[in-house]
Design an enzyme around this catalytic site. Structure first.
Site, PDB file in Angstrom:
ATOM      1  CG  HIS A 266      -2.060  -0.988   1.072  1.00 53.27           C
ATOM      2  ND1 HIS A 266      -3.119  -1.037   1.945  1.00 53.27           N
ATOM      3  CD2 HIS A 266      -2.301  -1.969   0.154  1.00 53.27           C
ATOM      4  CE1 HIS A 266      -3.951  -1.994   1.587  1.00 53.27           C
ATOM      5  NE2 HIS A 266      -3.466  -2.580   0.499  1.00 53.27           N
TER       6      HIS A 266
ATOM      7  CD  GLU B 211      -2.202   4.098   3.062  1.00 47.69           C
ATOM      8  OE1 GLU B 211      -3.415   4.351   3.193  1.00 47.69           O
ATOM      9  OE2 GLU B 211      -1.783   3.183   2.309  1.00 47.69           O
TER      10      GLU B 211
END
Length: 160
Positions: free
Chosen positions: A76, A78
């Protein structure tokens, strides 16, 4: 003095949106931009495969047998932004185009990030979102939603 400049929120979310444009995911492109207390970018990322994994050799589907979908393989945005960080993240803020999942929320909390600024919250009715909110509340990490709109590019040689 010019008065039509963009805000800090628009600027950093714009960087996150630009990062999302690097994603090869056909259904969901997510970008993240981490800034320190001095409003300096210290990490950026987008959702994609781990280093060394050929995009052509892994599935990008979001339905079907688990190992034949993208879910077990994609890192992901993040997580990539945290891994790409150039300094300690204690007290920093992360701008993300999509509210973080519960797994990324754990990484955000553990890294010392204290604020999440997000644009989309399309998974707000899921159990993963509920778990993320519970952890954010318990840890004191704040979050807020902003609306930036589309990034547009104007070619200076074109007449407007």
């Amino acid at each position: 003095m010019r008065r039509d400049y963009i805000s800090w929120d628009q600027y950093f979310m714009g960087v996150a949106k630009l990062s999302a444009m690097r994603s090869k995911d056909p259904s969901t492109q997510v970008g993240a931009c981490i800034i320190n207390r001095d409003k300096r970018i210290v990490g950026i990322g987008y959702n994609g495969l781990p280093q060394g994994c050929d995009d052509q050799l892994f599935p990008w589907k979001n339905e079907g047998e688990y190992t034949e979908t993208k879910y077990p393989y994609v890192v992901h945005a993040e997580a990539n932004a945290i891994l790409n960080a150039t300094q300690n993240l204690k007290g920093s803020s992360i701008y993300v185009t999509l509210f973080p999942c519960n797994e990324c929320t754990k990484l955000i909390i553990q890294s010392g990030i204290k604020e999440i600024v997000f644009e989309s919250n399309k998974y707000q009715h899921t159990k993963e979102h509920e778990a993320a909110i519970r952890m954010l509340t318990a840890s004191g990490v704040t979050y807020r939603q902003i609306e930036v709109g589309e990034l547009t590019y104007v070619n200076p040689s074109e007449k407007v």
